[in-house]
Scaffold this active site. Structure first.
Site, PDB file in Angstrom:
ATOM      1  N   TYR A  28       9.632   6.542  16.326  1.00  0.00           N
ATOM      2  CA  TYR A  28      10.067   7.652  15.474  1.00  0.00           C
ATOM      3  C   TYR A  28       9.148   8.862  15.655  1.00  0.00           C
ATOM      4  O   TYR A  28       7.912   8.723  15.563  1.00  0.00           O
ATOM      5  CB  TYR A  28      10.040   7.260  13.989  1.00  0.00           C
ATOM      6  CG  TYR A  28      10.978   6.148  13.575  1.00  0.00           C
ATOM      7  CD1 TYR A  28      12.064   5.765  14.358  1.00  0.00           C
ATOM      8  CD2 TYR A  28      10.788   5.472  12.370  1.00  0.00           C
ATOM      9  CE1 TYR A  28      12.925   4.751  13.954  1.00  0.00           C
ATOM     10  CE2 TYR A  28      11.644   4.457  11.953  1.00  0.00           C
ATOM     11  CZ  TYR A  28      12.703   4.101  12.759  1.00  0.00           C
ATOM     12  OH  TYR A  28      13.551   3.092  12.353  1.00  0.00           O
ATOM     13  N   ARG A  59      -0.610   3.044  10.765  1.00  0.00           N
ATOM     14  CA  ARG A  59      -0.478   1.929   9.827  1.00  0.00           C
ATOM     15  C   ARG A  59      -1.698   1.020   9.993  1.00  0.00           C
ATOM     16  O   ARG A  59      -2.330   1.000  11.053  1.00  0.00           O
ATOM     17  CB  ARG A  59       0.814   1.118  10.113  1.00  0.00           C
ATOM     18  CG  ARG A  59       2.111   1.924   9.897  1.00  0.00           C
ATOM     19  CD  ARG A  59       2.304   2.268   8.436  1.00  0.00           C
ATOM     20  NE  ARG A  59       3.549   2.981   8.143  1.00  0.00           N
ATOM     21  CZ  ARG A  59       3.653   4.314   8.074  1.00  0.00           C
ATOM     22  NH1 ARG A  59       2.612   5.084   8.330  1.00  0.00           N
ATOM     23  NH2 ARG A  59       4.808   4.871   7.739  1.00  0.00           N
ATOM     24  N   LYS A  81      11.937  -4.675  11.676  1.00  0.00           N
ATOM     25  CA  LYS A  81      10.627  -4.054  11.497  1.00  0.00           C
ATOM     26  C   LYS A  81       9.989  -3.817  12.867  1.00  0.00           C
ATOM     27  O   LYS A  81      10.333  -4.466  13.847  1.00  0.00           O
ATOM     28  CB  LYS A  81       9.722  -4.948  10.635  1.00  0.00           C
ATOM     29  CG  LYS A  81      10.344  -5.353   9.292  1.00  0.00           C
ATOM     30  CD  LYS A  81      10.244  -4.261   8.244  1.00  0.00           C
ATOM     31  CE  LYS A  81      11.062  -4.554   6.993  1.00  0.00           C
ATOM     32  NZ  LYS A  81      10.618  -5.648   6.174  1.00  0.00           N
ATOM     33  N   ASP A 120       0.831  -1.219   0.000  1.00  0.00           N
ATOM     34  CA  ASP A 120       0.000   0.000   0.000  1.00  0.00           C
ATOM     35  C   ASP A 120       0.861   1.264   0.000  1.00  0.00           C
ATOM     36  O   ASP A 120       0.353   2.361  -0.241  1.00  0.00           O
ATOM     37  CB  ASP A 120      -0.957   0.012   1.198  1.00  0.00           C
ATOM     38  CG  ASP A 120      -0.276  -0.013   2.556  1.00  0.00           C
ATOM     39  OD1 ASP A 120       0.976  -0.119   2.633  1.00  0.00           O
ATOM     40  OD2 ASP A 120      -0.995   0.065   3.583  1.00  0.00           O
ATOM     41  N   TYR A 160      12.017   2.911  -1.221  1.00  0.00           N
ATOM     42  CA  TYR A 160      11.359   1.596  -1.232  1.00  0.00           C
ATOM     43  C   TYR A 160      10.044   1.658  -1.987  1.00  0.00           C
ATOM     44  O   TYR A 160       9.804   0.897  -2.934  1.00  0.00           O
ATOM     45  CB  TYR A 160      11.127   1.107   0.206  1.00  0.00           C
ATOM     46  CG  TYR A 160      10.136  -0.041   0.288  1.00  0.00           C
ATOM     47  CD1 TYR A 160      10.419  -1.287  -0.266  1.00  0.00           C
ATOM     48  CD2 TYR A 160       8.888   0.124   0.917  1.00  0.00           C
ATOM     49  CE1 TYR A 160       9.498  -2.337  -0.203  1.00  0.00           C
ATOM     50  CE2 TYR A 160       7.968  -0.915   0.983  1.00  0.00           C
ATOM     51  CZ  TYR A 160       8.273  -2.138   0.425  1.00  0.00           C
ATOM     52  OH  TYR A 160       7.362  -3.167   0.478  1.00  0.00           O
ATOM     53  N   LYS A 163       8.809  -0.062  -5.561  1.00  0.00           N
ATOM     54  CA  LYS A 163       7.654  -0.964  -5.674  1.00  0.00           C
ATOM     55  C   LYS A 163       6.633  -0.399  -6.657  1.00  0.00           C
ATOM     56  O   LYS A 163       6.014  -1.142  -7.425  1.00  0.00           O
ATOM     57  CB  LYS A 163       7.003  -1.191  -4.299  1.00  0.00           C
ATOM     58  CG  LYS A 163       7.842  -1.983  -3.313  1.00  0.00           C
ATOM     59  CD  LYS A 163       8.121  -3.422  -3.729  1.00  0.00           C
ATOM     60  CE  LYS A 163       6.903  -4.304  -3.724  1.00  0.00           C
ATOM     61  NZ  LYS A 163       7.280  -5.746  -3.985  1.00  0.00           N
TER      62      LYS A 163
HETATM   63  P1  NAD Z   1      11.571  -9.807   3.379  1.00  0.00           P
HETATM   64  O1  NAD Z   1      12.565  -8.694   3.286  1.00  0.00           O
HETATM   65  O2  NAD Z   1      11.301 -10.426   4.706  1.00  0.00           O
HETATM   66  O3  NAD Z   1      11.985 -10.990   2.394  1.00  0.00           O
HETATM   67  C1  NAD Z   1      12.459 -10.759   1.097  1.00  0.00           C
HETATM   68  C2  NAD Z   1      12.994 -12.080   0.541  1.00  0.00           C
HETATM   69  O4  NAD Z   1      13.426 -11.840  -0.811  1.00  0.00           O
HETATM   70  C3  NAD Z   1      14.199 -12.609   1.301  1.00  0.00           C
HETATM   71  O5  NAD Z   1      14.089 -14.003   1.485  1.00  0.00           O
HETATM   72  C4  NAD Z   1      15.380 -12.283   0.382  1.00  0.00           C
HETATM   73  O6  NAD Z   1      16.467 -13.192   0.517  1.00  0.00           O
HETATM   74  C5  NAD Z   1      14.730 -12.382  -0.987  1.00  0.00           C
HETATM   75  N1  NAD Z   1      15.422 -11.582  -2.004  1.00  0.00           N
HETATM   76  C6  NAD Z   1      15.828 -10.293  -1.904  1.00  0.00           C
HETATM   77  N2  NAD Z   1      16.439  -9.906  -3.033  1.00  0.00           N
HETATM   78  C7  NAD Z   1      16.419 -10.975  -3.880  1.00  0.00           C
HETATM   79  C8  NAD Z   1      16.865 -11.192  -5.212  1.00  0.00           C
HETATM   80  N3  NAD Z   1      17.498 -10.235  -5.896  1.00  0.00           N
HETATM   81  N4  NAD Z   1      16.641 -12.408  -5.775  1.00  0.00           N
HETATM   82  C9  NAD Z   1      16.023 -13.393  -5.087  1.00  0.00           C
HETATM   83  N5  NAD Z   1      15.581 -13.240  -3.818  1.00  0.00           N
HETATM   84  C10 NAD Z   1      15.767 -12.042  -3.229  1.00  0.00           C
HETATM   85  O7  NAD Z   1      10.231  -9.214   2.742  1.00  0.00           O
HETATM   86  P2  NAD Z   1       8.712  -9.498   3.139  1.00  0.00           P
HETATM   87  O8  NAD Z   1       8.339  -8.584   4.260  1.00  0.00           O
HETATM   88  O9  NAD Z   1       8.492 -10.958   3.266  1.00  0.00           O
HETATM   89  O10 NAD Z   1       7.972  -8.936   1.837  1.00  0.00           O
HETATM   90  C11 NAD Z   1       7.724  -9.798   0.719  1.00  0.00           C
HETATM   91  C12 NAD Z   1       7.011  -9.006  -0.355  1.00  0.00           C
HETATM   92  O11 NAD Z   1       5.799  -8.455   0.141  1.00  0.00           O
HETATM   93  C13 NAD Z   1       7.829  -7.797  -0.860  1.00  0.00           C
HETATM   94  O12 NAD Z   1       7.653  -7.704  -2.258  1.00  0.00           O
HETATM   95  C14 NAD Z   1       7.215  -6.604  -0.147  1.00  0.00           C
HETATM   96  O13 NAD Z   1       7.354  -5.433  -0.922  1.00  0.00           O
HETATM   97  C15 NAD Z   1       5.761  -7.052  -0.056  1.00  0.00           C
HETATM   98  N6  NAD Z   1       4.994  -6.495   1.069  1.00  0.00           N
HETATM   99  C16 NAD Z   1       5.483  -6.576   2.342  1.00  0.00           C
HETATM  100  C17 NAD Z   1       4.714  -6.086   3.407  1.00  0.00           C
HETATM  101  C18 NAD Z   1       5.179  -6.187   4.829  1.00  0.00           C
HETATM  102  O14 NAD Z   1       4.523  -5.648   5.726  1.00  0.00           O
HETATM  103  N7  NAD Z   1       6.284  -6.879   5.120  1.00  0.00           N
HETATM  104  C19 NAD Z   1       3.451  -5.507   3.144  1.00  0.00           C
HETATM  105  C20 NAD Z   1       2.998  -5.457   1.817  1.00  0.00           C
HETATM  106  C21 NAD Z   1       3.774  -5.960   0.784  1.00  0.00           C
HETATM  107  P1  TYD Z   2       8.160  -0.649   9.587  1.00  0.00           P
HETATM  108  O1  TYD Z   2       7.894  -1.884  10.380  1.00  0.00           O
HETATM  109  O2  TYD Z   2       9.564  -0.313   9.195  1.00  0.00           O
HETATM  110  O3  TYD Z   2       7.199  -0.690   8.307  1.00  0.00           O
HETATM  111  P2  TYD Z   2       6.875   0.470   7.206  1.00  0.00           P
HETATM  112  O4  TYD Z   2       7.813   1.589   7.364  1.00  0.00           O
HETATM  113  O5  TYD Z   2       7.060  -0.280   5.938  1.00  0.00           O
HETATM  114  O6  TYD Z   2       5.439   0.873   7.466  1.00  0.00           O
HETATM  115  O7  TYD Z   2       7.602   0.579  10.404  1.00  0.00           O
HETATM  116  C1  TYD Z   2       6.235   0.650  10.810  1.00  0.00           C
HETATM  117  C2  TYD Z   2       6.020   2.014  11.424  1.00  0.00           C
HETATM  118  O8  TYD Z   2       6.776   2.088  12.646  1.00  0.00           O
HETATM  119  C3  TYD Z   2       6.505   3.162  10.566  1.00  0.00           C
HETATM  120  O9  TYD Z   2       5.619   4.265  10.737  1.00  0.00           O
HETATM  121  C4  TYD Z   2       7.858   3.496  11.133  1.00  0.00           C
HETATM  122  C5  TYD Z   2       7.706   3.164  12.608  1.00  0.00           C
HETATM  123  N1  TYD Z   2       8.913   2.702  13.295  1.00  0.00           N
HETATM  124  C6  TYD Z   2       9.275   3.253  14.525  1.00  0.00           C
HETATM  125  O10 TYD Z   2       8.605   4.172  15.041  1.00  0.00           O
HETATM  126  N2  TYD Z   2      10.396   2.780  15.154  1.00  0.00           N
HETATM  127  C7  TYD Z   2      11.161   1.787  14.616  1.00  0.00           C
HETATM  128  O11 TYD Z   2      12.205   1.405  15.230  1.00  0.00           O
HETATM  129  C8  TYD Z   2      10.780   1.200  13.365  1.00  0.00           C
HETATM  130  C9  TYD Z   2      11.595   0.103  12.737  1.00  0.00           C
HETATM  131  C10 TYD Z   2       9.630   1.686  12.747  1.00  0.00           C
END
Ligand code: NAD
Ligand code: TYD
Length: 355
Positions: free
Chosen positions: A215, A222, A197, A133, A158, A162
């Site tokens: 922060y 969120r 995170k 999002d 980032y 995306k």
């Molecule tokens: P993550 O960072 O935990 O995992 C990313 C994975 O991709 C890792 O296993 C890493 O080794 C692999 N990777 C990175 N670069 C690579 C490359 N060049 N080739 C092959 N593998 C590679 O990420 P996540 O939180 O699991 O997110 C997964 C997907 O979901 C991402 O596309 C992210 O943008 C999307 N997404 C994440 C969230 C969230 O809250 N985490 C929310 C919405 C969408």
């Molecule tokens: P994060 O988990 O990094 O996800 P995103 O930035 O992709 O939403 O952060 C979630 C929220 O928490 C974001 O508003 C940033 C804040 N944040 C903190 O306040 N302190 C922290 O140490 C981190 C990692 C994030």
């Protein structure tokens, strides 16, 4: 079988575990095993031949071509990405490489493979692109949540990378007819979340007696979704989503960061009280704000609910309690992530058994 990219990361690993728990269709998992890739997330599958791990880079066209030719997957589910906003601020290059060039490579390889398929396989093939999002930018406090029609306005390296990948995926459908679906999901939380995170960082810092860094004023909002609900949404899109469509996925759980951190502290006060009996909230520390920090994200998930019948199963209170308990019960996983030992997991447990 299906080809998953980034299956050793947080959401990809949850997706593969859930997938193989609900069906027997094998998964080829292409993952570069960056710092965010942790094969301990997939330890339950170490001896399960329905999971085939391939260590490699999505930017490597020859490798992707070879995997498509060898395994002939009926679908590609693309998770692999650089995913952490703070890292993207310090080093955006890797985000452009993996999130933009990587998607381009996968789309081109998938197009070549798909174009040559026989008619029925061609019609059934899907390329699902997992996105966020954050591509929509920041919402004003009273603004309606992001629907699929919301204009793109990414603010961080980032989210910009995306957004670029979403545009490529969309264009490969419109120009070439590649059967692409896209999902834009809100913030996920749950097991195997890497502790850079917010949620896992707060749980683990609290237990270690460290500051809980919030922060700025901590009033950024969120919309949190339990990771299994995201995985279920992707399974629904693969099964019934229409090519060319985007689906927004969210939990309907909008919350300011400070309130979230306080909720985690209160849960820990009950589940694992501090030795001195003081509340964990004492450890909350306001630190400098993230540059360009988006104030609010919120998702309107009515399209996927209406068209595909998906709804989140977990409430925020049930999901966050499960998550806190998971971190308390998985001390070895936490210790290996914190010490860096998780990076040796493959050689210790997979040996040469992977591709
Ligand atoms: P993550 O960072 O935990 O995992 C990313 C994975 O991709 C890792 O296993 C890493 O080794 C692999 N990777 C990175 N670069 C690579 C490359 N060049 N080739 C092959 N593998 C590679 O990420 P996540 O939180 O699991 O997110 C997964 C997907 O979901 C991402 O596309 C992210 O943008 C999307 N997404 C994440 C969230 C969230 O809250 N985490 C929310 C919405 C969408
Ligand atoms: P994060 O988990 O990094 O996800 P995103 O930035 O992709 O939403 O952060 C979630 C929220 O928490 C974001 O508003 C940033 C804040 N944040 C903190 O306040 N302190 C922290 O140490 C981190 C990692 C994030």
């Amino acid at each position: 079988m299906i080809l998953v990219t980034g299956g050793a990361g947080f959401i990809g690993a949850n997706f593969i575990l859930d997938w193989l728990a609900v069906c027997d269709e094998p998964v080829v998992n292409l993952d570069k095993l960056t710092y965010a890739g942790n094969l301990e997330n997939l330890a339950a599958l170490a001896h399960d031949n329905r999971h085939i791990l391939v260590e490699g880079d999505i930017v490597d066209r020859a490798l992707v071509d070879a995997l498509l030719a060898r395994h002939r997957p009926r679908a590609l589910v693309h998770f692999a990405a650089e995913s952490h906003v703070d890292r993207s601020i310090h080093g955006p290059g890797a985000f452009i490489r993996t999130n933009v060039e990587g998607v381009f490579t996968l789309l081109e390889a998938a197009r070549a493979h798909w174009s040559a398929l026989p008619r029925t396989e061609k019609a059934a093939f899907r390329f699902h692109h997992v996105s966020t999002d954050e591509v929509y930018g920041s919402l004003a406090p009273e603004a309606a949540p992001f629907a699929e029609t919301h204009p793109y306005a990414p603010n961080s390296p980032y989210s910009a990378s995306k957004a670029a990948s979403d545009h490529l995926a969309r264009a490969w459908f419109h120009t070439y007819g590649l059967p692409v679906t896209i999902s834009n999901c809100s913030n996920n939380y749950g097991p195997f979340h890497f502790p850079e995170k917010l949620i896992p960082l707060v749980i683990l810092n609290a237990l270690a007696g460290k500051p809980l860094p919030v922060y700025g004023d901590g009033l950024q909002v969120r919309d949190w979704l339990y990771v299994s609900d995201h995985c279920a949404a992707i399974r629904r899109i693969l099964a019934a989503g229409a090519p060319g469509e985007t689906y927004n996925v969210g939990g309907g759980n909008e919350m300011p960061n400070l309130a979230l951190v306080r909720t985690i502290c209160a849960l820990l006060d009950t589940l694992k009280p501090r030795a001195d009996g003081q509340p964990y909230a004492r450890q909350i520390t306001h630190v400098a704000d993230r540059p360009g920090h988006d104030r609010r994200y919120a998702i309107d998930a009515r399209k996927i609910e209406r068209e595909l019948g998906w709804k989140p199963r977990e409430t925020f209170s049930s999901g966050i309690e499960k998550t806190v308990r998971w971190y308390l019960e998985h001390e070895a996983w936490v210790a290996h992530v914190q010490s860096g030992a998780y990076r040796e997991w493959m050689t210790r447990h997979y040996g040469d058994a992977h591709d």
